[in-house]
Design a protein around this motif. Structure first.
Motif, PDB file in Angstrom:
ATOM      1  N   UNK A  77       0.868  -1.085   0.015  1.00 41.95           N
ATOM      2  CA  UNK A  77       0.148  -0.092  -0.373  1.00 41.95           C
ATOM      3  C   UNK A  77       1.040   1.232  -0.453  1.00 41.95           C
ATOM      4  N   UNK A  78       2.072   1.483   1.109  1.00 45.39           N
ATOM      5  CA  UNK A  78       3.012   1.932   1.039  1.00 45.39           C
ATOM      6  C   UNK A  78       3.511   2.311  -0.213  1.00 45.39           C
ATOM      7  N   UNK A  79       3.784   1.105  -0.936  1.00 42.15           N
ATOM      8  CA  UNK A  79       4.659   1.328  -2.387  1.00 42.15           C
ATOM      9  C   UNK A  79       3.232   2.130  -3.087  1.00 42.15           C
ATOM     10  N   UNK A  80       2.505   2.204  -3.443  1.00 41.30           N
ATOM     11  CA  UNK A  80       1.676   2.718  -4.188  1.00 41.30           C
ATOM     12  C   UNK A  80       1.192   4.008  -4.210  1.00 41.30           C
ATOM     13  N   UNK A  81       1.080   4.315  -2.850  1.00 37.89           N
ATOM     14  CA  UNK A  81       0.523   5.463  -2.540  1.00 37.89           C
ATOM     15  C   UNK A  81       1.319   6.449  -2.520  1.00 37.89           C
ATOM     16  N   UNK A  82       2.909   6.217  -1.786  1.00 39.36           N
ATOM     17  CA  UNK A  82       3.661   7.448  -1.718  1.00 39.36           C
ATOM     18  C   UNK A  82       4.543   7.524  -2.713  1.00 39.36           C
ATOM     19  N   UNK A  83       4.606   5.825  -3.792  1.00 36.66           N
ATOM     20  CA  UNK A  83       5.613   6.398  -5.036  1.00 36.66           C
ATOM     21  C   UNK A  83       4.713   7.196  -6.487  1.00 36.66           C
ATOM     22  N   UNK A  84       3.787   6.521  -5.961  1.00 35.97           N
ATOM     23  CA  UNK A  84       2.870   7.025  -7.106  1.00 35.97           C
ATOM     24  C   UNK A  84       2.594   8.713  -7.252  1.00 35.97           C
ATOM     25  N   UNK A  85       2.489   9.093  -5.619  1.00 38.31           N
ATOM     26  CA  UNK A  85       2.590  10.631  -6.248  1.00 38.31           C
ATOM     27  C   UNK A  85       4.217  11.543  -5.801  1.00 38.31           C
ATOM     28  N   UNK A  86       4.501  10.608  -5.773  1.00 39.00           N
ATOM     29  CA  UNK A  86       6.530  11.455  -5.706  1.00 39.00           C
ATOM     30  C   UNK A  86       6.299  12.152  -4.813  1.00 39.00           C
TER      31      UNK A  86
END
Length: 82
Positions: free
Chosen positions: A71-80
């Motif tokens: 979930x963090x990889x999706x949420x935190x890398x997607x938004x930069x």
């Protein structure tokens, strides 16, 4: 294009939060939860609480940390973010 891995402390913050791992929080909710948890507990307490869960309930901890990381990889890398 390669992405940098998410800082492990951010995953630990989600791991020790009250967010249920069967939920599907959106990216903004994940960022808010991680920020709030780190503000309340700090990195050391997040790691300490995660270690306690791994010691007491390794069967639960493994699934939860895998969920938190995903979930963090999706949420935190997607938004930069971060």
């Amino acid at each position: 294009m390669t992405t940098r891995p998410v800082d492990p402390v951010l995953c630990m913050a989600l791991f020790v939060s009250d967010t249920p791992c069967f939920s599907n929080p959106n990216d903004a909710e994940v960022r808010a939860t991680v920020d709030d948890t780190l503000d309340r507990l700090g990195p050391q307490e997040c790691y300490a609480r995660a270690a306690e869960v791994f010691g007491d309930r390794p069967d639960v901890a493994l699934n939860r940390i895998q969920w938190a990381r995903s979930v963090c990889e999706r949420a935190l890398t997607a938004a930069g973010a971060r």
